[in-house]
Design an enzyme around this catalytic site. Structure first.
Site, PDB file in Angstrom:
ATOM      1  N   ARG A  42       0.864  -1.285  -0.065  1.00  0.00           N
ATOM      2  CA  ARG A  42      -0.120  -0.069   0.001  1.00  0.00           C
ATOM      3  C   ARG A  42       0.992   1.085  -0.041  1.00  0.00           C
ATOM      4  NH1 ARG A  42      -2.466  -0.389   6.141  1.00  0.00           N
ATOM      5  NH2 ARG A  42      -0.610  -0.421   7.142  1.00  0.00           N
ATOM      6  N   ASN A  93       4.603 -11.370   2.581  1.00  0.00           N
ATOM      7  CA  ASN A  93       5.590 -10.711   3.681  1.00  0.00           C
ATOM      8  C   ASN A  93       4.846  -9.762   4.749  1.00  0.00           C
ATOM      9  OD1 ASN A  93       8.080 -10.038   4.931  1.00  0.00           O
ATOM     10  ND2 ASN A  93       7.766  -8.251   3.908  1.00  0.00           N
ATOM     11  N   LYS A 144       7.323 -15.726  15.446  1.00  0.00           N
ATOM     12  CA  LYS A 144       7.349 -16.266  16.878  1.00  0.00           C
ATOM     13  C   LYS A 144       6.126 -16.167  17.753  1.00  0.00           C
ATOM     14  CE  LYS A 144       8.878 -12.893  19.691  1.00  0.00           C
ATOM     15  NZ  LYS A 144       8.409 -12.261  20.942  1.00  0.00           N
ATOM     16  N   GLN A 150       2.168 -13.234  22.822  1.00  0.00           N
ATOM     17  CA  GLN A 150       3.359 -12.203  23.192  1.00  0.00           C
ATOM     18  C   GLN A 150       2.426 -11.340  24.347  1.00  0.00           C
ATOM     19  OE1 GLN A 150       3.924  -8.705  20.457  1.00  0.00           O
ATOM     20  NE2 GLN A 150       6.147  -9.437  20.605  1.00  0.00           N
ATOM     21  N   TYR A 156      -2.801 -10.026  16.113  1.00  0.00           N
ATOM     22  CA  TYR A 156      -1.546 -10.362  15.389  1.00  0.00           C
ATOM     23  C   TYR A 156      -1.114 -12.031  15.689  1.00  0.00           C
ATOM     24  CZ  TYR A 156       3.313 -10.179  13.963  1.00  0.00           C
ATOM     25  OH  TYR A 156       4.634 -10.176  13.063  1.00  0.00           O
ATOM     26  N   GLU A 188      13.321 -11.878  16.890  1.00  0.00           N
ATOM     27  CA  GLU A 188      13.903 -10.541  17.193  1.00  0.00           C
ATOM     28  C   GLU A 188      14.764 -10.102  15.838  1.00  0.00           C
ATOM     29  OE1 GLU A 188      12.335  -9.084  19.437  1.00  0.00           O
ATOM     30  OE2 GLU A 188      11.362 -10.765  20.361  1.00  0.00           O
ATOM     31  N   THR A 191      15.233  -3.991  12.679  1.00  0.00           N
ATOM     32  CA  THR A 191      14.702  -3.488  11.560  1.00  0.00           C
ATOM     33  C   THR A 191      14.421  -2.104  11.728  1.00  0.00           C
ATOM     34  OG1 THR A 191      12.299  -3.806  12.143  1.00  0.00           O
ATOM     35  CG2 THR A 191      13.536  -5.361  10.783  1.00  0.00           C
TER      36      THR A 191
END
Length: 263
Positions: A42, A93, A144, A150, A156, A188, A191
């Protein structure tokens, strides 16, 4: 090592992130191998990336697409098919850890699923007729969080758990067509988005140190380049008998014994 990706049409979603992001790094590596990237994202930054590649003589296409919109995904594939009439690989991705937790609205939770999982389904659905012709393969970028949870990110976590389920399901569905389906699991990775998140924290440096200490191999973050290297190997003929696999590129973060954590 020649991965024999030259002139392969590789559809990759979520590849117009910031320079140094996982998607952008995979994109650049695909171009370096002589593949033909077909980018769906996008963010208009994709036009810049594809223009840069074309100026170097590399064939590529960018389709600005909101992947939560089924019509826009269809339009993107119409453009890709019109230009190339071939698809050899799909790399899903897209991933945004959007914090849609138990306190989120129904709409926010569903939007998280649409972005982080349903888009994977729609991209593969539109690519499938040409993947069957090319006996291509599919690579899903997972997290993960789909295995470990998390906290505070139900949308997510559900999406990334679902992506792993779809990976195995599609590997079964498509094996008779010679189509391989695998997933990369990321923990981890350093980025631009991770850097930005750390900078929002009052005790960012301390938090970062505590995370790095928990990564068994080398006590360091995984680099986007290491993830891209594994992705390219997995979609290549060098991994021709690998399907239905969850490949963790994480320095042992998810699967190794906690006894390795000495503090």
């Amino acid at each position: 090592m020649d991965l024999k990706l030259k002139d392969k049409v590789v559809v990759i979603s979520g590849a117009a992130g910031s320079k140094g992001s996982i998607g952008e790094t995979i994109l650049q590596n695909l171009a370096n191998e002589g593949a033909i990237p077909a980018v769906i994202d996008r963010n208009a930054r994709g036009f810049e990336y594809v223009n840069e590649l074309q100026e170097k003589g590399i064939d590529a296409i960018f389709c600005q697409t909101d992947v939560t919109n089924p019509e826009e995904i269809k339009e993107a594939f119409d453009a890709i098919i019109k230009k190339y009439n071939r698809i050899d690989v799909v790399i899903n991705n897209v991933g945004v850890n959007d914090g849609a937790g138990l306190d989120a609205s129904y709409e926010d939770f569903m939007n998280s699923l649409k972005l982080n999982m349903v888009s994977y389904f729609l991209v593969v659905k539109h690519a499938l007729p040409l993947l069957k012709k090319s006996k291509g393969n599919i690579l899903n970028i997972g997290s993960k969080v789909g295995l470990t949870g998390q906290g505070g990110t139900s949308g997510y976590a559900a999406s990334k758990g679902g992506v792993l389920g779809l990976t195995r399901e599609w590997a079964v569905d498509l094996i008779t067509y010679g189509i391989r389906v695998n997933a990369i699991i990321i923990a981890e990775s350093w980025t631009p988005a991770y850097d930005s998140w750390i900078k929002t924290l009052e005790n960012g440096e301390e938090k970062l140190k505590s995370i790095v200490k928990k990564i068994p191999l080398g006590n360091r973050m995984t680099t986007p380049q290491e993830i891209a290297d594994t992705c390219l190997f997995t979609i290549s003929e060098k991994a021709s008998h690998t399907t239905g696999q969850f490949i963790a590129v994480d320095g042992g973060y998810v699967n190794l014994d906690r006894s390795l954590l000495t503090e």
